[in-house]
Design an enzyme around this catalytic site. Structure first.
Site, PDB file in Angstrom:
ATOM      1  N   SER A 174       0.844  -1.192   0.000  1.00 46.46           N
ATOM      2  CA  SER A 174       0.000   0.000   0.000  1.00 46.46           C
ATOM      3  C   SER A 174       0.877   1.239   0.000  1.00 46.46           C
ATOM      4  CB  SER A 174      -0.893   0.016   1.242  1.00 46.46           C
ATOM      5  OG  SER A 174      -1.566   1.256   1.390  1.00 46.46           O
ATOM      6  N   TYR A 187      -1.914  -0.211  10.461  1.00 48.51           N
ATOM      7  CA  TYR A 187      -2.001  -0.608   9.047  1.00 48.51           C
ATOM      8  C   TYR A 187      -0.738  -0.192   8.303  1.00 48.51           C
ATOM      9  CZ  TYR A 187      -3.717  -0.960   4.253  1.00 48.51           C
ATOM     10  OH  TYR A 187      -3.863  -1.276   2.920  1.00 48.51           O
TER      11      TYR A 187
END
Length: 304
Positions: A174, A187
């Site tokens: 990501s 995250y």
């Protein structure tokens, strides 16, 4: 801007309306042709689209791993009508013993994977001190990072030994793994770890002469799968559709591109963060690009 869920029905409708013409035409040297493809988180969203691309590319077999067995089974039945052997497996990738059992079942059923797509992931958006140590912190690290490591460790020895065809590993990271962002601490940590590990494995394989194996790390910004419902794209950073994201990742995987970053602003932000003093970058990221407020209205997918 609220992200809309990308459902199985939506994927199927897009696929049947656009067909293979919406993708790059499959070449005879496509590593997916005749391959055994294993996809984690394969029952929905981007995982489903990777499966559809594998089928369209002429894969010999596709193994769909998901904790949602019912949904994976339904998708396998749908894709199996193409003539490709598509099988669903109920696997909890947060548990190493479930991964080992799943790999053994796939090998017995269809053979060792030639292409591995580490796609499964979860997100918890909140200030760090509001995260539950087990339900949020440990679960995120297990699913987003450790699962990919455990699974790759299981399949890599056979990939190394079998030089009869190209092998591919696609790790879905990501843009959050390239830049710090409020309300994404855990995250982001999981994706920073994914990027560092993925790139290191790529370099180790090359140094050891295992050049028939290519490792690709995909770093997208927000994708409208529903996973990041409520998040807002930073300035000049459009929210990608799952079709756009999987097309870029799949193309990079086929070519063996080391890193794929989308959209272009991800590279720009990395470059600016690398050259600017921290306080200057904080000001630009917060006030100009609005990176630091992108998760302020995050809700996430219902039920996650």
């Amino acid at each position: 801007m609220r992200l809309q869920a990308w459902t199985t029905t939506g994927n199927r409708a897009w696929w049947h309306s656009r067909g293979e013409d919406a993708m790059e035409r499959t070449s005879q040297d496509d590593p997916a042709r005749g391959a055994v493809v294993l996809i984690t988180g394969g029952a929905r969203g981007m995982g489903e689209l990777y499966a559809r691309r594998a089928v369209a590319a002429g894969a010999r077999s596709v193994a769909l791993w998901d904790i949602d067995e019912e949904r994976a089974t339904a998708l396998a039945a749908d894709l199996g009508r193409s003539g490709v052997d598509v099988r669903a497996y109920a696997v909890d990738v947060s548990q190493p013993e479930s991964i080992r059992d799943g790999v053994a079942r796939v090998r017995d059923d269809v053979g060792a994977p030639d292409i591995l797509i580490n796609n499964a992931g979860i997100v918890r958006g909140a200030p760090f001190w509001e995260h539950d140590p087990v339900r949020d912190i440990e679960a995120t690290m297990r699913v987003n990072t450790l699962a990919a490591m455990w699974l790759t460790r299981e399949v890599l020895p056979h990939m190394i030994a079998d030089r009869s065809r190209p092998k591919r590993i696609l790790n879905i990271a990501s843009a959050a793994g390239t830049l710090a962002n409020p309300r994404m601490s855990v995250y982001a940590a999981s994706k920073w770890a994914m990027i560092g590990w993925s790139e290191s494995v790529r370099l180790e394989l090359a140094a050891a002469g295992h050049r028939h194996i290519a490792v690709t790390t995909f770093c997208p910004s927000y994708v409208s799968t529903g996973m990041f419902a409520g998040a807002r794209g930073p300035l000049l950073t459009p929210i990608m559709t799952p079709v756009q994201a999987t097309a870029a990742a799949w193309r990079g995987m086929r070519r063996g591109t080391p890193m794929v970053l989308r959209p272009w602003t991800v590279k720009l932000a990395m470059a600016l963060r690398g050259v600017l003093p921290t306080r200057a970058w904080d000001a630009i990221a917060g006030r100009v690009f609005r990176v630091y407020s992108s998760m302020d209205a995050f809700t996430g997918r219902a039920g996650d």
